[in-house]
Design a protein around this motif. Structure first.
Motif, mmCIF file in Angstrom:
data_model
loop_
_atom_site.group_PDB
_atom_site.id
_atom_site.type_symbol
_atom_site.label_atom_id
_atom_site.label_comp_id
_atom_site.label_asym_id
_atom_site.label_seq_id
_atom_site.Cartn_x
_atom_site.Cartn_y
_atom_site.Cartn_z
ATOM 1 N N THR A 1 -0.373 -8.860 12.745
ATOM 2 C CA THR A 1 -0.515 -10.268 12.246
ATOM 3 C C THR A 1 -0.017 -10.343 10.976
ATOM 4 O OG1 THR A 1 -2.524 -9.677 11.237
ATOM 5 C CG2 THR A 1 -2.766 -10.175 13.801
ATOM 6 N N TYR A 2 0.065 -11.696 10.413
ATOM 7 C CA TYR A 2 0.478 -11.937 9.022
ATOM 8 C C TYR A 2 -0.208 -11.415 8.080
ATOM 9 C CZ TYR A 2 3.002 -14.919 5.598
ATOM 10 O OH TYR A 2 3.952 -15.135 4.475
ATOM 11 N N ALA A 3 -1.390 -11.245 7.978
ATOM 12 C CA ALA A 3 -2.259 -10.470 7.302
ATOM 13 C C ALA A 3 -1.728 -8.953 7.254
ATOM 14 C CB ALA A 3 -3.654 -10.897 7.419
ATOM 15 N N GLN A 4 -1.600 -8.318 8.366
ATOM 16 C CA GLN A 4 -1.335 -7.076 8.549
ATOM 17 C C GLN A 4 0.123 -6.897 8.085
ATOM 18 O OE1 GLN A 4 -1.990 -6.675 12.754
ATOM 19 N NE2 GLN A 4 -4.054 -6.120 12.595
ATOM 20 N N MET A 5 1.020 -7.938 7.910
ATOM 21 C CA MET A 5 2.111 -7.744 7.198
ATOM 22 C C MET A 5 2.059 -7.936 5.654
ATOM 23 S SD MET A 5 4.787 -9.589 9.836
ATOM 24 C CE MET A 5 4.639 -9.669 11.698
ATOM 25 N N ASN A 6 0.917 -7.996 5.219
ATOM 26 C CA ASN A 6 0.693 -8.281 3.687
ATOM 27 C C ASN A 6 1.513 -9.434 3.642
ATOM 28 O OD1 ASN A 6 -0.701 -5.710 3.484
ATOM 29 N ND2 ASN A 6 1.409 -4.759 3.217
ATOM 30 N N ASN A 7 0.991 -10.355 4.117
ATOM 31 C CA ASN A 7 1.481 -11.901 4.034
ATOM 32 C C ASN A 7 3.119 -11.937 3.816
ATOM 33 O OD1 ASN A 7 -1.301 -12.770 4.004
ATOM 34 N ND2 ASN A 7 -1.447 -12.385 1.766
ATOM 35 N N GLY A 8 3.629 -11.165 4.681
ATOM 36 C CA GLY A 8 5.251 -11.284 4.747
ATOM 37 C C GLY A 8 5.938 -9.948 3.950
ATOM 38 N N SER A 9 5.289 -9.343 3.124
ATOM 39 C CA SER A 9 6.085 -8.447 2.385
ATOM 40 C C SER A 9 6.314 -7.107 3.022
ATOM 41 C CB SER A 9 5.153 -8.133 1.108
ATOM 42 O OG SER A 9 3.907 -7.549 1.332
ATOM 43 N N THR A 10 5.497 -6.880 4.197
ATOM 44 C CA THR A 10 5.686 -5.765 4.747
ATOM 45 C C THR A 10 6.053 -6.029 6.491
ATOM 46 O OG1 THR A 10 4.314 -4.344 3.601
ATOM 47 C CG2 THR A 10 5.053 -3.493 5.508
ATOM 48 N N PRO A 11 7.148 -6.569 6.872
ATOM 49 C CA PRO A 11 7.475 -6.978 8.372
ATOM 50 C C PRO A 11 7.070 -6.111 9.117
ATOM 51 C CG PRO A 11 9.174 -7.586 6.891
ATOM 52 C CD PRO A 11 8.202 -6.636 6.182
ATOM 53 N N MET A 12 6.473 -6.613 10.347
ATOM 54 C CA MET A 12 5.877 -5.671 11.350
ATOM 55 C C MET A 12 6.700 -6.464 12.732
ATOM 56 S SD MET A 12 2.088 -4.846 10.673
ATOM 57 C CE MET A 12 1.741 -3.715 11.933
ATOM 58 N N PHE A 13 7.991 -5.833 12.979
ATOM 59 C CA PHE A 13 8.545 -6.488 14.155
ATOM 60 C C PHE A 13 9.376 -5.169 15.012
ATOM 61 C CE2 PHE A 13 8.748 -9.940 11.232
ATOM 62 C CZ PHE A 13 8.104 -10.900 11.749
#
Length: 529
Positions: free
Chosen positions: A155-167
Motif C-alpha cells: 500500500t502507499y503507507a507501506q511504501m512510506n508515502n512514496g519514498s520506498t516504492p514497492m513494485f
C-alpha cells in the motif's frame, strides 16, 4: 500448435498496458505525485510537442457516495488515483494511453484518424487455425513480461508515502488477473481488521462498464504483443448449455482423468499457475497480493452447490433480463430490484427481477458452476474461460443498450457505492477512464458481436426493397412535396386574404345579418385548414 510456431510467438515482445506505468513507479514520481511519461515520438511529456496531450491536474468527482463504505482516507483506491498521482496525461483528439502514445478504441493510423470496426465471434465459429491461434496468444500473454507496467506489492503507507516504492514485474496475462484482484480486494484497516463490503467493479452500476474496459484493454494488449491488429476476443454463448461446452482439450482444457478438480495434462492450461487466489491469507497479513505462483488452475464444472445455481442460464432468462427498462434502481447494489445490471450480474432473479441473495444466476451462475478458480471473485480471471464468459456478458449489455438506447445521464451520477458514480475514475486503470465513458454502444468503441451484427443486417435486408423503390422514385417524391408546398402556401394566402376582407366588412352595422349559417361553417373549415 507446433512448438516452432509457439516459440516464434513467444519471441515477439512489445509494450503492454495495465496498471502502474513503469515510468511512474519511481520514488521521484510518487513524491511529486505526477505520472506524465515522455512519448518516444517527440520526447516530450504526453507528446505535448506533437499536440497529442499535456500533463494536467486530475479533476475528481465530488458527487455524494452511497452509504455502503463508511470510511474516508483508509483505502488507496478512494478517489482514484489521487493517493498516488494528482497529475497525469490528458490526451487530445483520438489519442490515448498513459503517455498519449496510442489511439482511442476504434481508431488507428499514425494520427489516429482512421475508424476501425472489429468483430467478436463465437468460439465455436472459429476455424481450427483460428482456435489454435487464440490459444497460442493466451499462452504467449502468460509468458511475456509487460514492458510498460508493473504491479504494486504494498500500500502507499507501506511504501512510506512514496519514498520506498514497492513494485514488481509481471506477465501480460497475470497483469490483468492482478488488476481484477486489486479492484475487488477487501479494505485493509490495520491489525486483523478488514472491510469486506467494498468492490470497485462489482455489485454496483460500474460492473458492466468496468468489465467492458477490462476486455478492451486485454484485447488491445494481445493485439500489441502479437502484432495482430485484427485479433478479437471470442465469446462463449452459454444460453441453454447442458454443460461446459468449452471444457475440452481442443479449447479451454478438459477434465483430468484421475483428479476431477484439475485440468487434463493434454491441455497446456494444466501447467498454468494461478495468482491472487488466497484472499484470507492476504487479509491476515494485511498485505496485497504480490503475484507469486499459488498452484494450478482449479476447475470442476457441474459439481457445485446446485441449491444456489441449479443449472446454467436459459435463453428465456436472458430475454427477461433484457426487458428490464431500468439500468439501476434503489440502493444501486446487490439488493437492487428490477435493475438490469443487478439481474444480469446475477444477484436478482431472472424470472422476477427481485433481488435474491440465496441464488446465483446469469453472470454469477457461470462462476459458481465452474466450481474452482473462477468461483472466487478476486482470483476468477486466472481461468481463461473468464474472458469468453465476460465477452458474452458484454454482448448482453450491448443488446440492452441497443434495445433501450439510454442517454448517458441514465447512468447514476451520485449516491452509488464508492467507485461507481458516473464521473468516478475506474480503479485501477492508468490512463484514466470514467465509468460513464463506457456506457455507450460497442460500435462507438470500434467493435461489434457477430450474432448482433447479423440481426442488424437482417433488419436492413428487410428494409432494402422499400429503400430501393424510394431511391428509384425519389425525384417524383421530391416534386410532389414541392408542389404540395406551393399549393398549401396558395391556400393559406387566399384564406388570410378572405379573412381580412370579412374583418373589414364586420365594421358595418348590418354585418351579422349578411352572414348566413353556411358562411360560419366555411370560415371555420378554412381556419382549420
Amino acid at each position: 500448435m507446433s512448438l516452432l510456431a509457439m516459440g516464434f510467438l513467444l519471441g515477439i515482445l512489445q509494450p503492454s498496458s495495465g496498471q502502474f506505468p513503469r515510468a511512474c513507479a519511481s520514488s521521484e514520481s510518487l513524491l511529486r505525485k505526477e505520472c506524465c511519461p515522455l512519448w518516444a515520438g517527440d520526447g516530450s511529456p504526453c507528446g505535448e510537442l506533437s499536440s497529442r496531450g499535456s500533463c494536467q491536474e486530475i479533476l475528481l468527482s465530488r458527487a455524494p457516495l452511497g452509504p455502503q463504505f463508511p470510511f474516508t482516507g483508509v483505502d488507496d483506491r478512494e478517489d482514484w488515483p489521487s493517493v498516488f498521482y494528482n497529475r497525469t496525461c490528458q490526451c487530445n483528439s483520438n489519442f490515448m494511453g498513459f503517455n498519449c502514445g496510442e489511439c482511442k478504441f476504434g481508431y488507428s493510423g499514425p494520427n489516429c484518424a482512421e475508424r476501425r470496426m472489429r468483430m467478436r465471434r463465437s468460439i465455436f465459429q472459429l476455424s481450427t487455425r483460428e482456435k489454435n491461434k487464440f490459444l497460442a496468444y493466451l499462452n504467449l500473454a502468460k509468458h511475456t513480461s509487460s514492458r510498460d507496467y508493473v504491479i504494486a506489492t504494498g500500500t502507499y503507507a507501506q511504501m512510506n508515502n512514496g519514498s520506498t516504492p514497492m513494485f514488481r514485474n509481471i506477465n501480460v496475462y497475470d497483469l490483468f488477473v492482478w488488476m481484477h484482484y486489486y479492484v475487488s480486494h477487501d479494505t485493509l484497516l490495520g491489525g486483523s481488521s478488514v472491510w469486506r463490503d467494498i468492490d470497485f467493479a462489482h455489485e454496483a452500476p460500474g460492473f458492466l462498464p468496468w468489465h467492458r474496459l477490462f476486455l478492451l484493454q486485454w484485447e488491445h494488449e494481445i493485439q500489441k504483443i502479437t502484432g495482430d491488429e485484427n485479433f478479437t476476443i471470442p465469446y462463449w454463448d452459454w444460453r441453454d448449455a447442458k454443460g461446459c461446452d468449452v471444457c475440452t482439450d481442443e479449447l479451454m482444457g478438459g477434465r483430468h482423468p484421475t483428479n476431477p478438480q484439475l485440468l487434463s495434462p493434454a491441455s497446456f492450461f494444466s501447467s498454468w499457475q494461478v495468482i491472487c487466489s488466497l484472499s484470507e491469507e492476504y487479509n491476515s497479513r494485511q498485505a496485497l497480493c504480490n503475484a507469486i505462483n499459488e498452484g494450478p488452475i482449479i476447475r470442476n464444472p457441474g459439481n457445485h452447490d446446485k441449491t444456489r445455481t441449479p443449472r446454467l442460464p436459459s435463453s428465456a432468462e436472458v430475454e427477461f433480463c433484457l426487458t428490464l427498462t431500468q439500468y439501476e434502481s434503489g440502493s444501486m447494489d446487490k439488493l437492487a430490484n428490477f435493475s438490469f445490471r443487478n439481474t444480469l450480474e446475477g444477484f436478482a432473479s431472472p424470472q422476477t427481477g427481485i433481488a435474491n441473495m440465496s441464488q446465483s444466476s446469469l453472470h454469477n451462475a457461470l462462476h459458481i458452476y465452474m466450481n474452482g478458480s473462477m468461483s472466487q471473485v478476486q482470483g476468477s480471471a486466472n481461468d481463461p474461460i473468464f474472458i469468453l464468459h465476460h465477452a458474452f456478458v458484454d454482448s448482453i449489455f450491448e443488446q440492452w443498450l441497443r434495445r433501450h438506447r439510454p442517454l448517458r445521464e441514465v447512468y447514476p451520477a451520485a449516491n452509488a457505492p464508492i467507485g461507481h458514480n458516473r464521473e468516478y475514475y475506474m480503479v485501477p486503470f492508468i490512463p484514466l477512464y470514467r465509468n460513464g465513458e463506457f456506457f455507450i454502444s460497442s460500435r462507438e468503441l470500434g467493435y461489434d458481436y457477430e450474432y448482433l451484427a447479423e440481426s442488424v443486417d437482417s433488419f436492413q435486408d428487410f428494409l432494402m426493397p422499400y429503400l430501393e423503390q424510394a431511391r428509384q422514385i425519389w425525384q417524383w417524391l421530391l416534386g410532389a412535396a414541392v408542389a404540395g408546398g406551393i399549393i398549401t402556401a396558395l391556400i393559406i394566402g387566399l384564406t388570410v386574404l378572405g379573412c381580412r376582407k370579412k374583418k373589414m366588412g364586420s365594421t358595418e352595422e348590418t354585418q351579422p345579418l349578411l352572414v348566413e349559417s353556411e358562411d360560419y361553417h366555411n370560415v371555420s373549415y378554412q381556419s382549420n385548414l
